[in-house]
Design a protein around this motif. Sequence first.
Motif, PDB file in Angstrom:
ATOM      1  N   CYS A  27     153.990 -38.158  13.744  1.00 36.36           N
ATOM      2  CA  CYS A  27     153.977 -38.855  12.459  1.00 36.36           C
ATOM      3  C   CYS A  27     155.414 -39.236  12.114  1.00 36.36           C
ATOM      4  CB  CYS A  27     153.400 -37.930  11.381  1.00 36.36           C
ATOM      5  SG  CYS A  27     153.670 -38.601   9.718  1.00 36.36           S
TER       6      CYS A  27
ATOM      7  N   CYS B  52     156.359 -36.997   8.600  1.00 35.26           N
ATOM      8  CA  CYS B  52     156.546 -35.544   8.583  1.00 35.26           C
ATOM      9  C   CYS B  52     156.835 -34.983   9.966  1.00 35.26           C
ATOM     10  CB  CYS B  52     155.330 -34.849   7.982  1.00 35.26           C
ATOM     11  SG  CYS B  52     153.897 -34.849   9.076  1.00 35.26           S
TER      12      CYS B  52
ATOM     13  N   CYS C  19     147.934 -35.074   9.384  1.00 36.13           N
ATOM     14  CA  CYS C  19     148.643 -34.928   8.120  1.00 36.13           C
ATOM     15  C   CYS C  19     148.131 -36.031   7.203  1.00 36.13           C
ATOM     16  CB  CYS C  19     150.148 -35.076   8.344  1.00 36.13           C
ATOM     17  SG  CYS C  19     150.595 -36.657   9.066  1.00 36.13           S
TER      18      CYS C  19
ATOM     19  N   CYS D 166     150.124 -38.075   5.552  1.00 39.50           N
ATOM     20  CA  CYS D 166     151.201 -39.047   5.295  1.00 39.50           C
ATOM     21  C   CYS D 166     150.710 -40.489   5.370  1.00 39.50           C
ATOM     22  CB  CYS D 166     152.316 -38.879   6.309  1.00 39.50           C
ATOM     23  SG  CYS D 166     153.080 -37.268   6.264  1.00 39.50           S
TER      24      CYS D 166
HETATM   25 ZN    ZN Z   1     152.785 -36.801   8.538  1.00 40.63          ZN
END
Ligand code: ZN
Length: 167
Positions: A142, A145, A154, A156
């Motif tokens: 990612c 993150c 995640c 995000c």
């Molecule tokens: Zn992430």
Amino acid sequence: MKIDLTKIPPGGKRINFSLEPGWWKPDFDEDRIVGLDSPLSARLKIYLAGEKIVVDGFLSVRLLLRCDRCLETYSKDLTTDFRIYLSMFPFNGEAEVELLENDLNLDFIDDNFLDLDQIIKEQLILNLPMKTLCTKDCKGLCPICGCNLNTGSCSCQSRYETLGNVS
Ligand SMILES: [Zn+2]
Ligand SMILES: [Zn+2]
């Protein structure tokens, strides 16, 4: 391993050997190769052809590579055949050796000695894929993150999309 080029017999010199995984050193300066996952077996023939020195080789090894996308380590089998030409000129009674093709500016020759370690190292690097990927569809990390999207998830990306910042 070094070979004295002034002592190659007329019929050539054959060398078969194997290198333990510890042979690969981090200071070889090649980030994509983490190390060797098996001993490396090498079969070389060094012979004279006119004023040239020819090195014919075969290498087989399992490499530990670093994935370009997720940075995880994975194994990949590599076998390769290669041929390298070197040129040797008589000079003041001693032989002077010059590389005909200077691929990666690595030093194969040290005085009259051929550095087989450098040759093998260069062949491994030349045979790496353009992109080292653990799997064809590796999801990578990612960008926000840094979590490995192959093994985790995640929130995000969805947050990013709701903010309307996707370009
Ligand atoms: Zn992430
Ligand atoms: Zn990957």
